[in-house]
Design a protein around this motif. Structure first.
Motif, PDB file in Angstrom:
ATOM      1  N   ALA A 111       0.828  -1.212   0.000  1.00  0.00           N
ATOM      2  CA  ALA A 111       0.000   0.000   0.000  1.00  0.00           C
ATOM      3  C   ALA A 111       0.862   1.261   0.000  1.00  0.00           C
ATOM      4  CB  ALA A 111      -0.940  -0.010   1.200  1.00  0.00           C
ATOM      5  N   GLU A 128       2.464   1.568  -3.460  1.00  0.00           N
ATOM      6  CA  GLU A 128       1.464   1.935  -4.460  1.00  0.00           C
ATOM      7  C   GLU A 128       1.046   3.395  -4.325  1.00  0.00           C
ATOM      8  OE1 GLU A 128      -1.565  -1.095  -4.372  1.00  0.00           O
ATOM      9  OE2 GLU A 128      -0.190  -2.587  -5.203  1.00  0.00           O
ATOM     10  N   ALA A 129       1.119   3.945  -3.126  1.00  0.00           N
ATOM     11  CA  ALA A 129       0.838   5.369  -2.930  1.00  0.00           C
ATOM     12  C   ALA A 129       1.988   6.238  -3.435  1.00  0.00           C
ATOM     13  CB  ALA A 129       0.571   5.653  -1.456  1.00  0.00           C
TER      14      ALA A 129
END
Length: 105
Positions: free
Chosen positions: A17, A20-21
């Motif tokens: 996460a 991906e950010a």
């Protein structure tokens, strides 16, 4: 926020996460240098495809001013097959942009 600042704030390895950010704001060379980290964190195939498209785009390669050996190193050290093709393409694009200073020979 840079990926380095995010990693420092998390005080540990970045998970999928977090990567991906950070990926959309990362430059081409940062992407190339972190292929292994992306796989170890388990980024999605969709995000991996976006990374692959960016790092193998001829315009992005030309603008990055990276030497061909950087892409060769990424190709050799890519941990999974999903990274086998994009660094190779980028290597070819970077060689096309490479000009020797040998007096036009």
């Amino acid at each position: 926020m840079t990926w380095e600042a995010l990693a420092g704030r998390l005080q540990g390895p970045m998970d999928a996460a977090a990567w991906e950010a950070a990926i959309p704001s990362m430059g081409a060379m940062a992407l190339v240098r972190n292929l292994r980290n992306f796989d170890e964190a388990g980024v999605s195939d969709e995000v991996a495809a976006q990374v692959a498209a960016k790092i193998s785009d001829p315009a992005v390669v030309a603008a990055s001013w990276q030497f061909p050996f950087r892409y060769l190193a990424a190709y050799r050290h890519a941990p999974s097959l999903r990274w086998a093709y994009p660094p190779g393409r980028a290597l070819g694009h970077s060689l096309a942009n490479f000009r020797c200073c040998g007096g036009g020979r």
